[in-house]
Design an enzyme around this catalytic site. Sequence first.
Site, short mmCIF file in Angstrom:
data_model
loop_
_atom_site.label_atom_id
_atom_site.label_comp_id
_atom_site.label_asym_id
_atom_site.label_seq_id
_atom_site.Cartn_x
_atom_site.Cartn_y
_atom_site.Cartn_z
CD GLU A 198 -3.18 -1.08 2.07
OE1 GLU A 198 -2.89 -0.42 3.30
OE2 GLU A 198 -4.25 -1.61 1.87
CD GLU A 388 -3.67 -6.32 2.47
OE1 GLU A 388 -4.52 -5.52 3.17
OE2 GLU A 388 -2.74 -6.14 2.63
C1 BG6 Z 1 -4.41 -3.06 4.96
C2 BG6 Z 1 -3.10 -3.44 5.47
O1 BG6 Z 1 -4.24 -1.89 4.76
O2 BG6 Z 1 -5.36 -3.43 5.67
C3 BG6 Z 1 -3.12 -4.78 6.39
O3 BG6 Z 1 -2.13 -4.13 4.31
C4 BG6 Z 1 -4.21 -4.69 7.20
O4 BG6 Z 1 -1.92 -4.88 6.91
C5 BG6 Z 1 -5.38 -4.67 6.52
O5 BG6 Z 1 -4.25 -5.37 8.43
C6 BG6 Z 1 -6.86 -4.61 7.11
O6 BG6 Z 1 -6.92 -3.39 8.09
P1 BG6 Z 1 -7.22 -3.85 9.62
O7 BG6 Z 1 -7.05 -2.77 10.50
O8 BG6 Z 1 -8.43 -4.32 9.71
O9 BG6 Z 1 -6.16 -4.81 10.27
#
Ligand code: BG6
Length: 488
Positions: A198, A388
């Site tokens: 990111e 993701e």
């Molecule tokens: C992304 C990141 O922004 O979101 C991850 O690359 C992160 O590291 C994921 O865990 C989800 O966010 P969160 O705050 O729900 O863990």
Amino acid sequence: MGLPATFLWGGATSAHQCEGGWNAGGRGPCKRDYMTLDENKNRLLTYIDDAGNHCFMPLGSGSQLPEGAHYAVFDDCLYPDQEGVQFYNRYKEDIALLKEMGFKVFRMSIAWSRLFPHGNETEPNREGIAFYKDVFTELRKANIEPLVTLWHDDTPLYLDEVYGGWQNRKLIDFFEHYANTCFEEFKGLVNYWLPFNEINNVLMFLDMFGQDPSDEMFQAAYQEMHYKFVASARAVVAAHRADENNQVGCMICGVPFYPATCDPKDIMLSHAMWEKGILYSSDVLCKGEYPTFAKRLWREHGVQLDITPEDLATIKAGSVDIYTFSYYMSSAVTTHSSNDIVGGNCTTGVRNPYLDYSEWSWAHDPLGLRYFLEKVYAQYKLPMMIVENGLGAVDTVEDGRVHDSYRINYLRDHIREMKQAVENGVNLIGYTSWGCIDLVSAGGEMKKRYGFVYVDRQEDGSGTFSRIRKDSFYWYKKVIASNGEDLR
Ligand code: BG6
């Protein structure tokens, strides 16, 4: 038409959120090791000042210690990332679970400070190399392709403290040496690489937390991003040189922006958010050049960047092979005043009345995923990969089972739209849902879970770390086995 037979189904993690073993095997520290949470779930770094006082300060990419202070671990604080979910000790068991689900790909990251404890050594820590070799070999034995992020918010602490982190041009060289070492040491084991997670969120975070960020904050954010762009481009060149089979992706925090109303000012605001949040970074990484609107963005905040002609040539030579991104939610933006502000995944916007929201106020918007895929594919025409996606939710164990139909619903809706995007012509090569085994959230919480596998680790630090297959585990196994045809 369906998905190609080669489609890479899998899941994703990051080192600092799952490994643990923060001071084992010669690993050096990073800031996240000193991160604790207060009662309001604010992330704080703990340190001792020059007078010996125990102190706290908010975690932020620019946070620097006062003169004479040093980071410290306090007995009465909990540090979730120090133990993660113990992937460091349990990776064989975890990979067996991924294999059981039929994973084709597993996204994980290497902790830079496990290979180079200070970040700037010449020779790597052999114990760190051996650890990742074992993990990759285990994945290969399970017929799972590793997809490896080199930097996931975990710059070695020494580089932050002594060099001032990514504000310092020297980090480009240190990162290049680290990346080169990985390409050489893990040759034949890893072919998919992501230099930075990111990369665009440095800029997005400013609007999220800064309220009214100063020009100095913009200056620092744009400079950090420029050095990372050059470091990423050098890594791409080195990866291709090391092994012609290597494929390198960008990793963009993919948030589609919507105008909250049809007021032309809102249309222009969402257009500007796309430019600043998504296209600025995507153009540099995918086209190898700054977009025409970059100068306007810099001018808005009086930004003067340290950019050399060599940097621009490097960026040109090191554009990526794959457009890789995360997707959780969309964000609606407006120039009109509103009291209904919602934020999540690096953005702040207003509540979209057409969408449902998670407990953490993240919008459930599967169509937004299709919108992002189709819009971005038309722009860059590179193969794409979603690295993701998922729902962070509280899970309850009942009689040794976790009935997470809410997670299945979220994923099913997104996979449907992803398939539709492929029908519509997008060349999508893979999908890795986030946190396939429960891990510490970026916000430091353990109760915000994403996994197909439940980990017995609780918010208060209790738990055995044992693993339980959730209902979504069996569902995803079916999805993979049918190559996305059976989503029931
Ligand atoms: C992304 C990141 O922004 O979101 C991850 O690359 C992160 O590291 C994921 O865990 C989800 O966010 P969160 O705050 O729900 O863990």
